[in-house]
Structures are given as structure tokens and as C-alpha cells.
Design an enzyme around this catalytic site. Structure first.
Site, PDB file in Angstrom:
ATOM      1  N   LYS A  17       7.570   8.237   4.388  1.00  0.00           N
ATOM      2  CA  LYS A  17       8.296   9.000   4.121  1.00  0.00           C
ATOM      3  C   LYS A  17       7.772  10.514   4.749  1.00  0.00           C
ATOM      4  CE  LYS A  17       8.509   8.023  -0.691  1.00  0.00           C
ATOM      5  NZ  LYS A  17       7.040   6.524  -0.166  1.00  0.00           N
ATOM      6  N   CYS A  39      13.421  -3.919 -15.538  1.00  0.00           N
ATOM      7  CA  CYS A  39      13.136  -2.925 -15.683  1.00  0.00           C
ATOM      8  C   CYS A  39      14.498  -2.753 -17.446  1.00  0.00           C
ATOM      9  CB  CYS A  39      14.168  -2.113 -14.314  1.00  0.00           C
ATOM     10  SG  CYS A  39      13.392  -1.380 -13.465  1.00  0.00           S
ATOM     11  N   ARG A  86       1.168   0.665   3.419  1.00  0.00           N
ATOM     12  CA  ARG A  86       1.136   1.913   4.401  1.00  0.00           C
ATOM     13  C   ARG A  86       0.694   2.606   4.810  1.00  0.00           C
ATOM     14  NH1 ARG A  86       6.913   4.460   2.492  1.00  0.00           N
ATOM     15  NH2 ARG A  86       7.464   2.784   2.831  1.00  0.00           N
ATOM     16  N   TYR A  87       0.010   3.205   4.237  1.00  0.00           N
ATOM     17  CA  TYR A  87      -0.723   4.265   4.025  1.00  0.00           C
ATOM     18  C   TYR A  87      -2.191   4.086   4.020  1.00  0.00           C
ATOM     19  CZ  TYR A  87       3.413   7.032   3.016  1.00  0.00           C
ATOM     20  OH  TYR A  87       4.781   7.525   3.011  1.00  0.00           O
ATOM     21  N   CYS A 108      18.997   1.050  -6.368  1.00  0.00           N
ATOM     22  CA  CYS A 108      18.068   0.969  -6.598  1.00  0.00           C
ATOM     23  C   CYS A 108      17.602   0.372  -5.518  1.00  0.00           C
ATOM     24  CB  CYS A 108      17.282  -0.304  -7.857  1.00  0.00           C
ATOM     25  SG  CYS A 108      15.385  -0.887  -7.814  1.00  0.00           S
ATOM     26  N   ARG A 115      -3.422   4.997  -0.155  1.00  0.00           N
ATOM     27  CA  ARG A 115      -2.777   4.114  -1.289  1.00  0.00           C
ATOM     28  C   ARG A 115      -1.640   2.948  -0.682  1.00  0.00           C
ATOM     29  NH1 ARG A 115      -1.584   8.659   1.577  1.00  0.00           N
ATOM     30  NH2 ARG A 115       1.378   9.469   2.141  1.00  0.00           N
ATOM     31  N   CYS A 124      19.503   0.512 -12.244  1.00  0.00           N
ATOM     32  CA  CYS A 124      19.612   1.588 -11.355  1.00  0.00           C
ATOM     33  C   CYS A 124      20.270   0.850 -10.393  1.00  0.00           C
ATOM     34  CB  CYS A 124      19.101   2.326 -11.085  1.00  0.00           C
ATOM     35  SG  CYS A 124      17.873   2.846 -12.027  1.00  0.00           S
ATOM     36  N   ASP A 133      12.479   8.404   3.397  1.00  0.00           N
ATOM     37  CA  ASP A 133      11.679   7.326   3.547  1.00  0.00           C
ATOM     38  C   ASP A 133      12.467   6.263   5.230  1.00  0.00           C
ATOM     39  OD1 ASP A 133       9.476   5.909   3.296  1.00  0.00           O
ATOM     40  OD2 ASP A 133      10.097   5.288   0.578  1.00  0.00           O
ATOM     41  N   ARG A 142      15.006  -1.011  -4.770  1.00  0.00           N
ATOM     42  CA  ARG A 142      13.963  -2.435  -4.599  1.00  0.00           C
ATOM     43  C   ARG A 142      15.307  -3.562  -5.023  1.00  0.00           C
ATOM     44  NH1 ARG A 142       8.790  -0.676  -5.733  1.00  0.00           N
ATOM     45  NH2 ARG A 142       8.469  -0.203  -3.516  1.00  0.00           N
ATOM     46  N   ASP A 159      18.067   5.663   0.210  1.00  0.00           N
ATOM     47  CA  ASP A 159      17.282   4.841   1.201  1.00  0.00           C
ATOM     48  C   ASP A 159      18.703   3.824   1.426  1.00  0.00           C
ATOM     49  OD1 ASP A 159      14.378   5.108   0.926  1.00  0.00           O
ATOM     50  OD2 ASP A 159      14.558   3.699  -0.821  1.00  0.00           O
TER      51      ASP A 159
HETATM   52  C1  PLP Z   1       6.207   6.457  -1.612  1.00  0.00           C
HETATM   53  C2  PLP Z   1       4.599   5.624  -1.420  1.00  0.00           C
HETATM   54  C3  PLP Z   1       3.388   5.803  -1.666  1.00  0.00           C
HETATM   55  C4  PLP Z   1       2.784   7.270  -2.304  1.00  0.00           C
HETATM   56  O1  PLP Z   1       3.368   8.039  -0.833  1.00  0.00           O
HETATM   57  P1  PLP Z   1       3.226   9.797  -1.945  1.00  0.00           P
HETATM   58  O2  PLP Z   1       3.923  10.629  -0.449  1.00  0.00           O
HETATM   59  O3  PLP Z   1       2.001   9.786  -2.046  1.00  0.00           O
HETATM   60  O4  PLP Z   1       3.971  10.186  -2.902  1.00  0.00           O
HETATM   61  C5  PLP Z   1       2.536   4.658  -1.271  1.00  0.00           C
HETATM   62  N1  PLP Z   1       2.802   3.282  -0.823  1.00  0.00           N
HETATM   63  C6  PLP Z   1       4.752   3.612   0.160  1.00  0.00           C
HETATM   64  C7  PLP Z   1       4.868   2.036   0.465  1.00  0.00           C
HETATM   65  C8  PLP Z   1       5.345   4.054  -0.982  1.00  0.00           C
HETATM   66  O5  PLP Z   1       6.541   3.320  -0.353  1.00  0.00           O
HETATM   67  S1  SF4 Z   2      15.181   2.738  -9.428  1.00  0.00           S
HETATM   68 FE1  SF4 Z   2      15.299   0.235  -9.192  1.00  0.00          FE
HETATM   69  S2  SF4 Z   2      13.363  -0.104  -9.886  1.00  0.00           S
HETATM   70 FE2  SF4 Z   2      13.470   2.034 -10.695  1.00  0.00          FE
HETATM   71  S3  SF4 Z   2      13.620   1.999 -13.067  1.00  0.00           S
HETATM   72 FE3  SF4 Z   2      16.195   1.645 -11.523  1.00  0.00          FE
HETATM   73  S4  SF4 Z   2      15.968  -0.489 -11.113  1.00  0.00           S
HETATM   74 FE4  SF4 Z   2      13.934  -0.288 -11.838  1.00  0.00          FE
END
Ligand code: PLP
Ligand code: SF4
Length: 337
Positions: free
Chosen positions: A306, A97, A84-85, A104, A88, A101, A299, A106, A262
Site C-alpha cells: 500500500k 460475510c 507481504r511485509y 470486494c 505483519r 460487498c 494497493d 477478495r 483494487d
Molecule cells: C493491508 C495489508 C497489511 C496491513 O497494512 P497496514 O498498512 O499495516 O495496515 C498487511 N498485509 C497485507 C497483505 C495487506 O494487504
Molecule cells: S469487503 Fe469482502 S471480505 Fe469485506 S465484508 Fe465485504 S465481502 Fe466480506
């Protein structure tokens, strides 16, 4: 992890004398899993540990929010890599996991077998994208892989010359500290610089076991950060956050982000109004070490990234600035001509 013990939902409900068909039904839609350790932290039904880990019928009421509001699937050039960025990217290496959670981000995929992921395609993409300097291993929890699998991934990443840092996002120090062994720490230390962001949400999680493994990771040169999610009925008050963030510094873990929940389907009952997080973070300023105060971030939907939401401190006063102090006083400040 074959050696990490877990207990079933039926056992857990039985332990607290709760009989609920409704709770069991939720687990057929969104998977349940809890480590014996994390279950042991529950003191009473509906306490902060329970709320984070035991299904709630409210998960099924939420049908308007999206399963993937952050557009992670669209932002994946190859399956399992979210880019996305510019510099990174997130590499998803496990869908499992130690504890799932309930909030979560995801939720759509944790606990389900990984789709057809091709780690070598993701590694090829990273190797052929020289702008990438920072890879974040995530999932699920990367520490659900065994040491050898992890070592193989880290070794493959370390062969890529333009990669500077590797981050691991793992909740294991919170949900199953026994996974953090001396052997694991030594292996990770072969691949420095390694950063690990963990995920403490409540002071009840600050146990001596957790402290021990955080210190062991730090002793191996692994820099620790923490990403807390702001959760209604769990940690959405200043006393709890104060205790949590101060406690994390004692564990040598630096609070990094406080996340607005989120807009993920099945999690609406945890969401606080956006204003709440800003108020809570603003309220900590001046009362606690600046080192203990994370950025409050939201986010944005659609993969827009973010964004920190900052206290409203800067105001115009004619040609001067009026800046609000932590105690609420407005102080005049003049930029030099
Ligand atoms: C959160 C996230 C990052 C890391 O973001 P930082 O602000 O550098 O910690 C990188 N890629 C994605 C897709 C993210 O959701
Ligand atoms: S937030 Fe989601 S990915 Fe992270 S430990 Fe909990 S269930 Fe696993």
C-alpha cells in the site's frame, strides 16, 4: 452464523418491485448474500446501500482485470496466510460475510467454501517467524466464526511470544451489528491488545445500532479504525466523505484508510480515477478535524504494498520551499541553515 437473519435476492428484488433476470444471473457467478439488517437500510433501488450489496450486470462486463491482482496467492507461504511485509501478515480465517460487498477485493473467494486451509500450518509459520509482530485476522469476515472458534484462534496466537498486536478486519458493525454482543466483547478483551478495523463506506450506515456496538467495543478497550473504499456512485464526493468521517469520530472510530479500488475482476464499474481520491482527501484538510482524515492509499498490483497518495503540497522556489496551504495559498518556507 445460524442466528443472523438474511433475505434472498428474489425477496429483495420483489420488495422493490424489480424484476431482473440479469441481476439474478450475476449472483450465479459472484455470490449474493445480505443480512436482513443491511437490506433494511436500503431506501430505494440503486441508492448507496443497494449499490454496495445488490449485484449489477456490470460485474460480468469486466473481464480484463485479474481475479487476484495483489498476488495474494503467490505471497502465501502456507494457504490462508498472506505475508507481504516483514513484520505483519494477514491470516484468512473465514470466506463468509454477513453481506457480500459487490466491490470486494477478495471477490474471487468470498462465499466459496475455504479451500484446504490448515490453520495449524499457518500458526506454525507465525510461531517460527519471529519478525512477525502484528497479525491481521481477515477473510471474508472473521466474525462469521462463532465466539468459541475465535477464542481458540486468539488463544493460539497469544501463545506466540513475539506477537504484539492482533487486528481484526470486520464489517460486522456495519452489516450486522447484532453479531457484536457483550459476550463477544468480553472474550476479545481477554486477548488484548486487540484492534478492530471496520468498514463504513457511507453515512447511511451510521445507524444507532452501529453506534451502540462501536461504543461497546471501545468500552472493552478495543481500538477501532475504519477502512473506507472509494466507490463511484456511492461515496465519491466531498460532502459524503465529510459526513462519513465526522460521523465515525462521533462513534469513536478513527478513519484509517481511504482505499483506491483494487483492480479486481468484476469491480471496474466502481473505480474512480486515481486523481479523484487525492483531490477529495486534499479538499478535506482544514475543513474537518485532522483526526477524521484517513490516508488515501493505493494497493499496488503484484503485491508491492500500500502506498499513500498525498496532496501535492511541497514545491521548490529557488533555495526555499513553497508550501501550498489547505486554502490554496503558496507560502514560502525556509529550512534553517
Ligand atoms: C493491508 C495489508 C497489511 C496491513 O497494512 P497496514 O498498512 O499495516 O495496515 C498487511 N498485509 C497485507 C497483505 C495487506 O494487504
Ligand atoms: S469487503 Fe469482502 S471480505 Fe469485506 S465484508 Fe465485504 S465481502 Fe466480506
Amino acid at each position: 452464523m445460524e442466528n443472523s437473519s438474511k433475505i434472498t435476492l428474489t425477496e429483495l428484488l420483489h420488495r422493490f418491485d424489480i424484476d431482473s433476470e440479469k441481476i439474478l444471473k450475476v449472483a450465479t457467478v459472484y455470490p449474493f448474500r445480505i443480512s436482513a439488517y443491511y437490506a433494511g437500510l436500503i431506501k430505494a433501488p440503486f441508492d448507496p446501500i443497494w449499490r454496495q450489496s445488490v449485484p449489477s450486470p456490470e460485474e460480468l462486463y469486466d473481464t480484463v482485470q485479474l481475479a487476484d491482482p495483489l498476488d495474494e496467492v503467490r505471497l502465501s507461504p502456507v494457504p490462508g496466510l498472506i505475508h507481504r511485509y516483514p513484520d505483519r501478515a494477514v491470516l484468512l480465517v473465514s470466506n463468509y460475510c454477513a453481506t457480500y460487498c459487490r466491490f470486494c477485493m477478495r471477490k474471487r473467494q468470498v462465499g466459496c467454501p475455504m479451500g484446504k486451509t490448515d490453520l495449524s500450518a499457518a500458526l506454525d509459520y507465525i510461531a517460527s517467524t519471529p519478525e512477525l509482530h502484528d497479525i491481521i485476522l481477515s477473510g471474508g469476515d472473521p466474525l462469521m466464526l462463532d465466539d468459541e472458534q475465535l477464542h481458540n484462534i486468539l488463544s493460539a496466537l497469544r501463545k506466540i511470544p513475539h506477537l504484539d498486536i492482533i487486528r481484526i478486519g470486520s464489517r460486522m458493525p456495519v452489516t450486522d451489528p447484532s453479531r457484536i454482543t457483550l459476550k463477544l466483547c468480553k472474550m476479545l478483551a481477554e486477548h488484548h491488545p486487540i484492534y478492530l478495523n471496520t468498514h463504513f463506506n457511507h453515512p447511511m450506515e451510521l445507524t444507532t445500532e452501529a453506534e451502540k456496538v462501536c461504543c461497546m467495543l471501545s468500552d472493552h478497550g478495543i481500538t477501532l479504525g475504519n477502512q473506507t473504499v472509494l466507490l463511484k456512485g456511492v461515496n465519491d464526493n466531498s460532502k459524503t466523505l465529510h459526513q462519513l468521517f465526522a460521523g465515525l469520530l462521533r462513534f469513536r472510530v478513527r478513519p484509517y484508510y481511504l482505499h483506491q479500488m483494487d483492480l479486481v475482476r468484476g469491480t471496474a464499474h466502481f473505480r474512480t480515477p486515481l486523481e479523484k481520491g487525492r483531490e477529495l482527501i486534499g479538499g478535506l484538510r482544514g475543513k474537518i478535524s485532522g483526526m477524521a482524515i484517513p490516508h488515501f492509499v493505493v494497493d499496488l498490483p503484484g503485491g508491492k504494498g500500500k502506498v499513500p497518495i498525498l496532496p501535492d503540497t511541497l514545491h521548490r522556489g529557488g533555495n526555499d520551499w513553497l508550501i501550498k496551504t489547505y486554502s490554496g495559498e503558496l507560502v514560502k518556507y525556509k529550512d534553517p541553515a
